[in-house]
Design an enzyme around this catalytic site. Sequence first.
Site, PDB file in Angstrom:
ATOM      1  N   GLY A 130       0.942  -1.105   0.035  1.00 24.08           N
ATOM      2  CA  GLY A 130       0.134  -0.021   0.101  1.00 24.08           C
ATOM      3  C   GLY A 130       0.914   1.392   0.162  1.00 24.08           C
ATOM      4  N   TYR A 131       0.239   2.357   0.377  1.00 24.85           N
ATOM      5  CA  TYR A 131       0.686   3.622   0.329  1.00 24.85           C
ATOM      6  C   TYR A 131       1.450   3.912  -1.181  1.00 24.85           C
ATOM      7  CZ  TYR A 131       1.683   8.144   2.615  1.00 24.85           C
ATOM      8  OH  TYR A 131       1.557   9.373   2.763  1.00 24.85           O
ATOM      9  N   HIS A 143       2.620   4.722  -4.781  1.00 24.90           N
ATOM     10  CA  HIS A 143       3.350   5.824  -5.779  1.00 24.90           C
ATOM     11  C   HIS A 143       3.324   5.594  -7.230  1.00 24.90           C
ATOM     12  CE1 HIS A 143       6.958   3.385  -5.109  1.00 24.90           C
ATOM     13  NE2 HIS A 143       6.839   3.265  -4.065  1.00 24.90           N
ATOM     14  N   GLY A 171       5.720   4.043  -8.674  1.00 28.38           N
ATOM     15  CA  GLY A 171       6.445   3.184  -8.796  1.00 28.38           C
ATOM     16  C   GLY A 171       5.630   2.054  -8.921  1.00 28.38           C
ATOM     17  N   HIS A 172       4.635   1.847  -7.990  1.00 26.76           N
ATOM     18  CA  HIS A 172       3.582   0.770  -7.782  1.00 26.76           C
ATOM     19  C   HIS A 172       2.850   0.915  -9.195  1.00 26.76           C
ATOM     20  CE1 HIS A 172       4.309   1.420  -3.485  1.00 26.76           C
ATOM     21  NE2 HIS A 172       4.596   0.096  -3.690  1.00 26.76           N
ATOM     22  N   GLN A 218       7.445  -9.515   7.759  1.00 28.89           N
ATOM     23  CA  GLN A 218       8.553  -9.133   7.145  1.00 28.89           C
ATOM     24  C   GLN A 218       9.413  -7.807   8.007  1.00 28.89           C
ATOM     25  OE1 GLN A 218       6.397  -8.163   3.445  1.00 28.89           O
ATOM     26  NE2 GLN A 218       8.035  -6.719   3.366  1.00 28.89           N
ATOM     27  N   LYS A 255      13.758  -2.261  -7.760  1.00 34.35           N
ATOM     28  CA  LYS A 255      14.320  -1.483  -6.710  1.00 34.35           C
ATOM     29  C   LYS A 255      14.665  -2.389  -5.523  1.00 34.35           C
ATOM     30  CE  LYS A 255      12.221   1.665  -3.690  1.00 34.35           C
ATOM     31  NZ  LYS A 255      12.665   1.231  -2.605  1.00 34.35           N
ATOM     32  N   ASP A 256      13.514  -3.423  -5.226  1.00 34.09           N
ATOM     33  CA  ASP A 256      14.014  -4.351  -4.407  1.00 34.09           C
ATOM     34  C   ASP A 256      14.779  -5.527  -4.769  1.00 34.09           C
ATOM     35  OD1 ASP A 256      12.682  -3.019  -2.126  1.00 34.09           O
ATOM     36  OD2 ASP A 256      10.978  -3.287  -3.316  1.00 34.09           O
ATOM     37  N   ARG A 296       8.689   5.037   1.731  1.00 37.93           N
ATOM     38  CA  ARG A 296       9.456   5.584   2.966  1.00 37.93           C
ATOM     39  C   ARG A 296       9.933   6.958   2.752  1.00 37.93           C
ATOM     40  NH1 ARG A 296      10.966  -0.012   3.863  1.00 37.93           N
ATOM     41  NH2 ARG A 296       9.838  -0.828   5.774  1.00 37.93           N
TER      42      ARG A 296
HETATM   43  O1  PAF Z   1       8.084  -5.304  -1.927  1.00 44.93           O
HETATM   44  C1  PAF Z   1       7.043  -5.133  -0.958  1.00 44.93           C
HETATM   45  O2  PAF Z   1       6.084  -4.330  -0.950  1.00 44.93           O
HETATM   46  C2  PAF Z   1       6.518  -6.279  -0.158  1.00 44.93           C
HETATM   47  O3  PAF Z   1       7.953  -6.723   0.288  1.00 44.93           O
HETATM   48  C3  PAF Z   1       5.538  -7.242  -0.658  1.00 44.93           C
HETATM   49  C4  PAF Z   1       6.505  -8.137  -1.768  1.00 44.93           C
HETATM   50  C5  PAF Z   1       4.388  -6.770  -1.100  1.00 44.93           C
HETATM   51  C6  PAF Z   1       5.477  -8.593   0.249  1.00 44.93           C
HETATM   52  O4  PAF Z   1       4.879  -8.033   1.571  1.00 44.93           O
END
Ligand code: PAF
Length: 285
Positions: free
Chosen positions: A31-32, A34, A36-37, A61, A150-151, A188
Site C-alpha cells: 500500500g501507500y 506511488h 513506482g507501484h 517481514q 528497486k527491491d 518511505r
Molecule cells: O515489496 C513489497 O512491497 C513487499 O515486500 C511485498 C512483496 C508486497 C511483500 O509484502
Amino acid sequence: MIKANTVSQVREQVKKWKKEGLSVGLVPTMGYLHKGHASLVDEAVRQCDKVVVSDFVNPTQFGPGEDLETYPRDFEHDCALLEAHGCHMVFHPDVSEMYTEEIATYVENISDMPKTLCGKTRPIHFRGVCTVVSKLFNIVTPDKAFFGMKDAQQLAIIRKMVTDLSFGIEIVGCPIVREDDGLAMSSRNTYLSAEERKQALVLSRAVKLGQELIAKGEHDADKITSEMKALITEMPLAKIDYVSAVDGTSLKDTKTLKNGDLVAMAVYIGKTRLIDNFTVNCDKG
Ligand code: PAF
C-alpha cells in the site's frame, strides 16, 4: 474495481475469470502506492486480462524495532490510484485474515541469499516476504506476478523460490521508477524532512557514478563501490549500511563486474533507510 477483504472472495472471483479463460496478473504491495507501484500495475494490465493488487502491510517481514506500526497507510488514496490505472481487484485483508495467532509454517530460503545485503541488518525480513508472497500466490493463483527492481534482493529471492517450489508463475521484474531529480520512488520517502530529501539524492548520484565508472571501462567491484561510498559520505546526514557488488542471480559477492551483476546500496538518511541499485551493463554502465 472489486474491493476484497477475504481470501474466499478473491478465490471465487479468480475462479470465475479463469473459467472464462482470462489470464490473471498479481501485483503484491504494502500500500501507500506511488508512481513506482502504478508502473507495475500498468505493466500487469498490458500483459494480463485481469489484474489483482494486494494491499497489505505484512507484519512477518518487519523485525523488532522496525517501522511496522508507523508504516504509512492510505487505502482510499490507493484505491483511487488503482482504479485510475485499470486494476480489476484490490485485496486488502486484515492481519487476522492472513495469519493465525501462532504461525508455525514459514517459507524460507536457507541459502546465503537472504543473509547478504539487506539481510545483514534485517535477518527475518526475507522469510516474511517469501511467506506472504507464497500465501498470495496460493490465494490468487496468478499466471504472472510483477515486482519492482528497486527491491532487487527480494526479486532474486522470489525468483529462486518460484523455481525451487515449482509455483508455475512467471515473475516479471519492472524497472525502478524515479522522481524527476533521480530519487527512487519509495513509500518511505515520505519520512524525509526537506533537508533529508535533498541529501537523499546522493543515492541516485552514487548509482550514476557507478554506471559512469563502468562505462569508462572500470570493472573492479571494490574500486567502484569505494568511489560510490566516498561520494555518499560527503553528505552529513548519510550513514552507509552497505554498498556492495554481487552476482545478480546468486547474490554472491563479485570482484570483477560482468553483465547482470547487481550493485546495490542501503543508506540511512537521518533515521530513514533507503535503498537503490543498478544492474551492470558493461557496454553502458
Ligand atoms: O515489496 C513489497 O512491497 C513487499 O515486500 C511485498 C512483496 C508486497 C511483500 O509484502
